[in-house]
Design a protein around this motif. Structure first.
Motif: not given
Length: 198
Positions: A48-58, A190-198
Motif C-alpha cells: 500500500p505505501s507504493y499507492r502514490d495517487e491523488a485526486t485532481y478535478e474529481g 524545488i517544490h516542498l512536499t513531505r510524503c512517502i511517495y518520493y
C-alpha cells in the motif's frame, strides 16, 4: 528523522511481501510475468505505501513513482546481467519527484507561472495531492513523454531506424544531471512536499 512511523510502516509492508516469497524480490515480481505494467500494478496492489495517487478535478491520478522506479531498476539490473526479459518498459513514465522538474525548468522545457514560482521561492510547503504539486508532477511526466517522442523522431530522421529510448532512460539522465548541476540551478526552487511517495 521526519515521518519515522510512516517509513517504518513502508519497510514493514515491503518486508512482509518479501518474506512471503522467501526473501526474493525476483520471486515476488515473477507473478507479473515479464510485463513492466503488470509489475507496477502488482507492487501497488500488494504494498500500500507504493499507492502514490491523488485526486485532481474529481479524477484519480496515479503517479506510482516508487513502484515505477523499482521496476525500472529491476529492468536495468536484468539488462546489465544480460538476462533482459522485462517487456513493456515503454509503459513506464518518468519518476515524478522534485528534482527532475527543477531540471526541466532549468533546461527550458517547463516554465512555472509567476505565482507558483513565488510560492516555491517563499518555501511554501505543498501537501501531497495539492493541485500545484499534482500539476508539477503531471506536467513533468508529459514533458518527458514529448522529449521521448522528439528523440525518437530525430533518430528516425537521422538514421532511418527506430530508437528504443524510453522515459525511464530519460529520467536516468535527468536526475543525475540535476544533481551534478545543482549549483547552476540553485535559483530554481524545488517544490516542498513531505510524503512517502518520493
Amino acid at each position: 528523522m521526519p515521518m519515522l512511523q510512516e517509513r517504518h510502516q513502508a519497510l514493514t509492508e515491503g518486508g512482509h511481501v518479501l518474506l512471503e516469497h522467501g526473501g526474493s524480490f525476483q520471486s515476488f515480481i515473477s507473478q507479473a510475468g515479464n510485463d513492466a505494467r503488470k509489475m507496477v500494478e502488482l507492487i501497488v496492489e500488494k504494498i500500500p505505501s507504493y499507492r502514490d495517487e491523488a485526486t485532481y478535478e474529481g479524477k484519480r491520478i496515479a503517479f506510482y513513482k516508487r513502484a515505477q522506479i523499482l521496476v525500472a531498476d529491476f529492468w536495468g539490473m536484468m539488462e546489465a546481467r544480460g538476462e533482459g526479459g522485462v517487456s513493456n518498459v515503454d509503459w513506464l513514465t518518468m519518476f515524478a519527484d522534485y528534482r527532475v522538474p527543477q531540471a526541466l525548468v532549468y533546461l527550458g522545457v517547463l516554465r512555472y507561472s509567476d505565482s507558483l514560482l513565488q510560492a516555491l521561492k517563499n518555501g511554501e510547503r505543498m501537501s501531497s495531492g495539492d493541485r500545484r504539486e499534482v500539476e508539477i508532477r503531471g506536467c513533468s511526466i508529459w514533458s518527458v513523454e514529448l522529449i521521448k517522442e522528439r528523440l525518437r523522431e530525430l533518430v528516425r530522421q537521422k538514421d532511418g531506424q527506430a530508437c528504443d529510448v524510453n522515459s525511464a532512460i530519460i529520467d536516468f539522465y535527468l536526475w543525475p544531471f540535476a544533481k551534478q548541476h545543482h549549483k547552476e540551478m540553485a535559483h530554481i526552487p524545488i517544490h516542498l512536499t513531505r510524503c512517502i511517495y518520493y
